[in-house]
Design a protein around this motif. Structure first.
Motif, PDB file in Angstrom:
ATOM      1  N   UNK A   1     -22.573  24.391 -18.507  1.00 13.13           N
ATOM      2  CA  UNK A   1     -21.991  25.117 -17.375  1.00 13.13           C
ATOM      3  C   UNK A   1     -22.784  24.874 -16.099  1.00 13.13           C
ATOM      4  N   UNK A   2     -24.087  24.926 -16.196  1.00 15.64           N
ATOM      5  CA  UNK A   2     -24.923  24.713 -15.010  1.00 15.64           C
ATOM      6  C   UNK A   2     -24.807  23.266 -14.537  1.00 15.64           C
ATOM      7  N   UNK A   3     -24.785  22.328 -15.466  1.00 19.57           N
ATOM      8  CA  UNK A   3     -24.614  20.922 -15.103  1.00 19.57           C
ATOM      9  C   UNK A   3     -23.232  20.663 -14.499  1.00 19.57           C
ATOM     10  N   UNK A   4     -22.213  21.433 -14.911  1.00 18.70           N
ATOM     11  CA  UNK A   4     -20.851  21.251 -14.396  1.00 18.70           C
ATOM     12  C   UNK A   4     -20.773  21.528 -12.897  1.00 18.70           C
ATOM     13  N   UNK A   5     -21.734  22.262 -12.370  1.00 21.01           N
ATOM     14  CA  UNK A   5     -21.786  22.535 -10.928  1.00 21.01           C
ATOM     15  C   UNK A   5     -22.795  21.640 -10.224  1.00 21.01           C
TER      16      UNK A   5
ATOM     17  N   UNK B   1     -29.258  21.216 -11.762  1.00 19.60           N
ATOM     18  CA  UNK B   1     -30.153  20.633 -12.753  1.00 19.60           C
ATOM     19  C   UNK B   1     -30.520  21.664 -13.812  1.00 19.60           C
ATOM     20  N   UNK B   2     -30.068  21.489 -15.057  1.00 20.91           N
ATOM     21  CA  UNK B   2     -30.416  22.454 -16.101  1.00 20.91           C
ATOM     22  C   UNK B   2     -31.882  22.400 -16.521  1.00 20.91           C
ATOM     23  N   UNK B   3     -32.637  21.437 -16.015  1.00 13.52           N
ATOM     24  CA  UNK B   3     -34.074  21.408 -16.309  1.00 13.52           C
ATOM     25  C   UNK B   3     -34.864  22.245 -15.304  1.00 13.52           C
ATOM     26  N   UNK B   4     -34.191  22.785 -14.301  1.00 13.41           N
ATOM     27  CA  UNK B   4     -34.863  23.570 -13.272  1.00 13.41           C
ATOM     28  C   UNK B   4     -33.965  24.734 -12.848  1.00 13.41           C
ATOM     29  N   UNK B   5     -33.826  25.703 -13.739  1.00 17.74           N
ATOM     30  CA  UNK B   5     -32.981  26.860 -13.481  1.00 17.74           C
ATOM     31  C   UNK B   5     -33.872  27.976 -12.958  1.00 17.74           C
ATOM     32  N   UNK B   6     -33.538  28.473 -11.773  1.00 22.61           N
ATOM     33  CA  UNK B   6     -34.384  29.465 -11.098  1.00 22.61           C
ATOM     34  C   UNK B   6     -33.639  30.778 -10.907  1.00 22.61           C
TER      35      UNK B   6
ATOM     36  N   UNK C   1     -35.122  34.394  -8.937  1.00 25.41           N
ATOM     37  CA  UNK C   1     -36.287  35.014  -8.291  1.00 25.41           C
ATOM     38  C   UNK C   1     -37.448  34.024  -8.367  1.00 25.41           C
ATOM     39  N   UNK C   2     -38.588  34.441  -8.895  1.00 27.76           N
ATOM     40  CA  UNK C   2     -39.748  33.531  -8.957  1.00 27.76           C
ATOM     41  C   UNK C   2     -39.826  32.772 -10.269  1.00 27.76           C
ATOM     42  N   UNK C   3     -38.928  33.033 -11.187  1.00 24.73           N
ATOM     43  CA  UNK C   3     -39.006  32.437 -12.521  1.00 24.73           C
ATOM     44  C   UNK C   3     -38.151  31.177 -12.616  1.00 24.73           C
ATOM     45  N   UNK C   4     -38.668  30.205 -13.387  1.00 24.56           N
ATOM     46  CA  UNK C   4     -37.976  28.940 -13.625  1.00 24.56           C
ATOM     47  C   UNK C   4     -37.979  28.655 -15.119  1.00 24.56           C
ATOM     48  N   UNK C   5     -36.867  28.101 -15.588  1.00 30.55           N
ATOM     49  CA  UNK C   5     -36.804  27.669 -16.985  1.00 30.55           C
ATOM     50  C   UNK C   5     -36.188  26.274 -17.046  1.00 30.55           C
ATOM     51  N   UNK C   6     -36.439  25.595 -18.150  1.00 26.67           N
ATOM     52  CA  UNK C   6     -35.879  24.275 -18.420  1.00 26.67           C
ATOM     53  C   UNK C   6     -34.974  24.421 -19.639  1.00 26.67           C
ATOM     54  N   UNK C   7     -33.664  24.481 -19.400  1.00 28.02           N
ATOM     55  CA  UNK C   7     -32.726  24.687 -20.497  1.00 28.02           C
ATOM     56  C   UNK C   7     -32.692  23.508 -21.464  1.00 28.02           C
ATOM     57  N   UNK C   8     -32.927  22.301 -20.969  1.00 25.10           N
ATOM     58  CA  UNK C   8     -32.931  21.134 -21.855  1.00 25.10           C
ATOM     59  C   UNK C   8     -34.103  21.232 -22.834  1.00 25.10           C
TER      60      UNK C   8
END
Length: 193
Positions: free
Chosen positions: A100-104, A107-112, A114-121
């Motif tokens: 879903x995030x990639x469809x827009x 980058x699903x490796x840099x989902x932010x 607030x101050x938090x970031x995650x890498x869904x891959x």
């Protein structure tokens, strides 16, 4: 509350119209009503955002970009919060959020959020590794083969490598008929095949 069954049919209708390059006028009304239903679901306060709805909206010919952007932000927030708080986030759900995030074109490796970031891959790869380890040890995944299949397909779509050991474990499960549940048809098996 309206039935969710139309939401399950929409991605297929949208994909069929995309593949064939047209949508007959006789079907345009139902597609438009399904699109309206999905757009309205974004504003409902019930539950968490649905990544499948976002994917379907991105596949549609007609767009309502403010609503799609709102849903994208809800998905990002929910993904980050689930990881941050250690909430249930199955491998298949991580795969859907990734798609879903990639469809827009995000980058699903840099989902932010607030101050938090995650890498869904990275999270998906870790979850798939645990699924494969469980399959190797017990012949069954932690979730189900449908989710594992979705994990594999998502990583392939994202051009990520899948280890030979993982492929071998899944191939062995297919060849040894581990995808069936009794004599029931297995969507996961057929998805993976």
């Amino acid at each position: 509350m309206p039935s969710l069954m139309p939401l399950l049919l929409l991605p297929g209708l949208l994909l069929a119209s995309f593949v064939h390059g047209y949508l007959p006028d006789s079907e345009r009304g139902i597609v438009n009503s399904l699109l309206r239903l999905m757009l309205q679901s974004v504003y409902s306060s019930e539950g968490v955002p649905n990544p499948s709805v976002h994917i379907a909206l991105r596949l549609a010919r007609d767009h309502h970009l403010p609503t799609e952007e709102l849903l994208l932000q809800q998905l990002k927030m929910t993904a980050v919060e689930k990881v941050k708080h250690g909430d249930e986030f199955s491998s298949g759900l991580v795969a859907l959020y990734t798609l879903a995030i990639a469809a827009s074109c995000n980058d699903p490796t840099d989902v932010c959020y607030k101050e938090d970031r995650i890498d869904l891959i990275e999270i998906l790869q870790e979850k798939l590794t645990k699924e494969i380890e469980h399959i190797t040890n017990t012949t069954f995944p932690l979730t189900n083969y449908y989710q594992v299949s979705l994990d594999v397909l998502t990583l392939c779509v994202m051009n990520k490598q899948i280890s030979q050991g993982s492929i071998q474990a899944l191939a062995d499960a297919v060849l040894n008929d581990k995808f069936t549940h009794g004599s029931e048809f297995s969507v996961g098996k057929n998805t993976l095949c």
